[in-house]
Structure formats: C-alpha cells, structure tokens
Design an enzyme around this catalytic site. Structure first.
Site, PDB file in Angstrom:
ATOM      1  N   LYS A 114    -125.976 -31.634  60.175  1.00 45.51           N
ATOM      2  CA  LYS A 114    -126.174 -30.183  60.292  1.00 45.51           C
ATOM      3  C   LYS A 114    -125.100 -29.418  59.530  1.00 45.51           C
ATOM      4  CE  LYS A 114    -129.097 -29.798  64.329  1.00 45.51           C
ATOM      5  NZ  LYS A 114    -129.283 -29.257  65.681  1.00 45.51           N
ATOM      6  N   LYS A 196    -136.872 -38.372  59.464  1.00 42.89           N
ATOM      7  CA  LYS A 196    -137.612 -38.118  60.708  1.00 42.89           C
ATOM      8  C   LYS A 196    -138.327 -36.767  60.633  1.00 42.89           C
ATOM      9  CE  LYS A 196    -134.033 -35.875  63.351  1.00 42.89           C
ATOM     10  NZ  LYS A 196    -133.387 -35.563  64.576  1.00 42.89           N
ATOM     11  N   LYS A 199    -138.506 -30.315  63.351  1.00 41.44           N
ATOM     12  CA  LYS A 199    -139.127 -29.018  63.585  1.00 41.44           C
ATOM     13  C   LYS A 199    -138.437 -27.890  62.843  1.00 41.44           C
ATOM     14  CE  LYS A 199    -137.553 -28.944  68.394  1.00 41.44           C
ATOM     15  NZ  LYS A 199    -136.469 -28.132  68.860  1.00 41.44           N
TER      16      LYS A 199
HETATM   17  P1  AMP Z   1    -135.118 -31.490  69.266  1.00 44.82           P
HETATM   18  O1  AMP Z   1    -136.243 -31.322  68.319  1.00 44.82           O
HETATM   19  O2  AMP Z   1    -133.862 -31.852  68.544  1.00 44.82           O
HETATM   20  O3  AMP Z   1    -134.942 -30.380  70.252  1.00 44.82           O
HETATM   21  O4  AMP Z   1    -135.489 -32.769  70.115  1.00 44.82           O
HETATM   22  C1  AMP Z   1    -136.236 -32.773  71.303  1.00 44.82           C
HETATM   23  C2  AMP Z   1    -136.560 -34.190  71.707  1.00 44.82           C
HETATM   24  O5  AMP Z   1    -137.501 -34.754  70.785  1.00 44.82           O
HETATM   25  C3  AMP Z   1    -135.353 -35.139  71.711  1.00 44.82           C
HETATM   26  O6  AMP Z   1    -135.493 -36.071  72.756  1.00 44.82           O
HETATM   27  C4  AMP Z   1    -135.453 -35.834  70.382  1.00 44.82           C
HETATM   28  O7  AMP Z   1    -134.843 -37.093  70.391  1.00 44.82           O
HETATM   29  C5  AMP Z   1    -136.972 -35.950  70.219  1.00 44.82           C
HETATM   30  N1  AMP Z   1    -137.362 -35.992  68.798  1.00 44.82           N
HETATM   31  C6  AMP Z   1    -137.057 -35.061  67.856  1.00 44.82           C
HETATM   32  N2  AMP Z   1    -137.584 -35.414  66.661  1.00 44.82           N
HETATM   33  C7  AMP Z   1    -138.230 -36.584  66.856  1.00 44.82           C
HETATM   34  C8  AMP Z   1    -138.990 -37.471  66.004  1.00 44.82           C
HETATM   35  N3  AMP Z   1    -139.167 -37.200  64.717  1.00 44.82           N
HETATM   36  N4  AMP Z   1    -139.500 -38.591  66.557  1.00 44.82           N
HETATM   37  C9  AMP Z   1    -139.334 -38.876  67.862  1.00 44.82           C
HETATM   38  N5  AMP Z   1    -138.634 -38.092  68.714  1.00 44.82           N
HETATM   39  C10 AMP Z   1    -138.088 -36.963  68.230  1.00 44.82           C
END
Ligand code: AMP
Ligand code: TRP
Length: 330
Positions: A114, A196, A199
């Site tokens: 980041k 990965k 979002k």
């Molecule tokens: P975040 O998008 O960082 O708020 O992540 C929310 C949850 O989704 C966390 O448990 C992350 O580990 C999971 N997560 C985020 N991106 C992925 C992805 N590409 N594949 C699987 N899990 C994800």
C-alpha cells in the site's frame, strides 16, 4: 452459549465487494454462524488509512452491512456492527501500540504494497493498521479468525501481541487462530491471474463485484484473461483457467473433475459462458435481498446499533481487565 467458540472477522467499507471477498471470507462465515458465537465487523477505521470521500463513506459502510445481511449473516445469530461505534477498539490499539516494535510493522507485506500504491499518503495509520486489527480480534477474546490468505501476517502479529501482553501484565487475552480455507482463500484478478482480485483496483475488469448486473458479469467473464492452449483443467501452468474453474466449483458446488469432464472437448468460449450463468444464478437471490434492504435502511441501521450495543458490552469486559492489569485508574 458461554462455552461456545468465538469467531471474529471484518471487511473494509471500500471499493466494490467482490466474489473473492465472498469466497475467501463471507461464505465461510455463513457456516460458522450456525455453530459458534460470531462477531462480524465493518472496519471503517481501517478504511480511513486510505483517503475516503466523506460524501460517500457512510453509504459504503451501510453497503457492507447490506452485503452481510443479503449474503445470509443473521443478526439473530451473529453480532454485526461498525468498528467506530465501539470506542474500545481505538483504546486497545493505543495500549497495544506501546507493545509493538517498529520492525514488526515494517515487514508487513500489505504495508509495503500500500505504501507503493498510495505513495503520496503513507500515513501513520497505514503503518499501524495491523495493531488496530489485533485490537479488533483481541477485544472479543476471539478463538478463530476466518479470513483470506492475505491476512496471515496480521494474524501472526495479533498472536505475538496477545502473548506479549499476557507475559508482561498477566493473562488477559485468548490467543486466536486464523482460519484460512484451502480453496477460495485467494481468488485471482480476471485481468491478471498472477494478482489477487482487489476491490480497490482502478480497472473494473479486475473483479466481479457482488452487485454487478448479469450483463456486466457476462461481459467481464467473456473478456477475462485465459492461458495458452485450450484445455479446461486445474493446473499450475494454467493460472487463469484454474482461477475460473475454482470460482465455478465454489459457486456451483460441483466437483472440479466433473466440471473438467463437462468441458473436456469444448473451448474456452463455451466454458466461459457456462461460468457466467453459474455466477449470474448464484448472485440473483443475493442481489434481490440487497435491493430489498436498500429500501429498508432503517432496519439496517437498527441492526447495526443493536450490534454495537452487544459488541460494546463484550469489549468493555476485556478492557476492564486490561486497564486493571496495566495499573490504570478504572
Ligand atoms: P478486504 O477486501 O481487504 O476488506 O478483505 C475482506 C476479506 O476478504 C478478508 O478476509 C480478505 O482476506 C478477503 N479477500 C480479499 N480479497 C480476496 C481475494 N482476492 N480472494 C480471497 N479472499 C479475499
Ligand atoms: N485487515 C482485514 C482486511 O483487509 C480487515 C480486518 C480488520 C479484519 N480487522 C479485522 C479481518 C479483524 C479479521 C479480523 O481484509
């Protein structure tokens, strides 16, 4: 009830929640809430480590609440709340900060990533992000933290801080364990199978948002990157197709081998259109519920305020012990 294991997890109210967030995290929560005492948080303070637009931030926070509910998180069974509604999170973060060493945060992969991506805003909050996450988890005497595999390092730090506190001041915190499922813990981007799905990607072709319309989903799947050759199979040499196959498998519950067989003599185009329909079908009931909740925002706000009340009570129980052990005046 009291002997039940406690689960804690959270999602940041940023960007567009995608199928990776669902498969890596939320899907597993649904199973867990049937057996354990679950606490699911919308981590708005974490989101602030990257600049947010104040005009839409509240909308994003409510959107995640609606996503939790539409996905099937049941407020009768689980606590759903917003991080900033429970002041103990920042209080415990400060205390844990005094136990965290700078090199321990310096080596965090997410911080490094980041810092590069948001090079104009490498703020102290971004650096301290894992300590706030540790506070989230430890406040609730959590046993299990279901997350995607990008959170492993943060959970390791949480354990270190819990043990360190307990050693210096006496036992207060339970030592949590991460729960990272083998399948779905890392769904890759549609436009680049080596990265990965994210979002916060500036390219919407990177992800499948949970709120994408059927037309957009069909379009995105059609233009998703594939590998050379034309075989549909799970294979390290075929990261793009393997990723699509995994999404197909996890959403349809059909065994991988069966899907491989089904598309044995067919090309990518046919496989992709089959996959698009699986996704569209899967998302349909979810999106209907999501729309419905949009018309009933008072209900959603009510769930959050009841959740905050329950969370506060649990958090305060832990904080009382913490303050006492440290020698603060309670
Ligand atoms: P975040 O998008 O960082 O708020 O992540 C929310 C949850 O989704 C966390 O448990 C992350 O580990 C999971 N997560 C985020 N991106 C992925 C992805 N590409 N594949 C699987 N899990 C994800
Ligand atoms: N850092 C997590 C993510 O980006 C979100 C999060 C914050 C979290 N606090 C948490 C996840 C506590 C699990 C437990 O995905």
């Amino acid at each position: 009830m009291t002997n039940q294991k406690r689960i804690f997890s959270g999602v940041q109210p940023t960007g567009n929640l995608h199928i990776g967030n669902y498969l890596g995290a939320i899907k597993n929560w649904l199973e867990l809430q049937e057996k354990y005492q679950c606490v699911f948080c919308i981590v708005d303070y974490h989101a602030l480590t990257v600049r947010q637009n104040p005009k839409i931030f509240q909308k994003k926070i409510l959107e995640v609440a609606k996503i939790y509910l539409a996905a099937g998180i049941d407020p009768e069974k689980s606590i759903i709340f917003v991080q900033s509604d429970v002041l103990q999170h920042t209080e415990l973060t400060w205390i844990l900060n005094t136990l965290t060493k700078i090199p321990e945060l310096n080596r965090m992969t997410q911080f490094k990533e980041k810092s590069e991506r948001f090079e104009k805003n490498v703020n102290v909050g971004l650096f301290d992000y894992p300590v706030l996450m540790a506070a989230d988890i430890l406040l609730y005497q959590t046993d299990i933290v279901p997350v995607g595999d990008d959170q492993t390092q943060h959970i390791e730090l949480t354990k270190i801080l819990a043990k360190r506190f307990n050693k210096i001041y006496g036992p207060v915190f339970k030592i949590p364990e991460g729960l990272i499922k083998k399948e779905g813990a890392r769904i890759m981007a549609l436009d680049n199978p080596m990265k990965k799905m994210s979002k916060s990607s500036t390219n919407p072709a990177n992800y499948l948002a949970l709120t994408d319309s059927p037309e957009i989903i069909r379009k995105k799947i059609k233009s998703a990157v594939t590998d050379s050759g034309k075989e549909i199979k799970l294979d390290l040499q075929k990261p793009a197709v393997s990723n699509l196959l995994m999404i197909y498998h996890l959403l349809s519950q059909q065994p991988i081998q069966e899907i491989e067989k089904k598309y044995q003599s067919k090309g990518y185009a046919e496989f992709k259109s089959g996959l698009a329909e699986i996704i569209v079908e899967f998302l349909k009931p979810f999106q209907e519920k999501f729309q419905e909740l949009g018309k009933n925002e008072d209900y959603v706000k009510n769930v959050l305020s009841e959740g905050a009340e329950k969370a506060q009570a649990l958090a305060e129980e832990t904080m009382k012990k913490v303050r006492k052990k440290i020698g603060l005046i309670n």
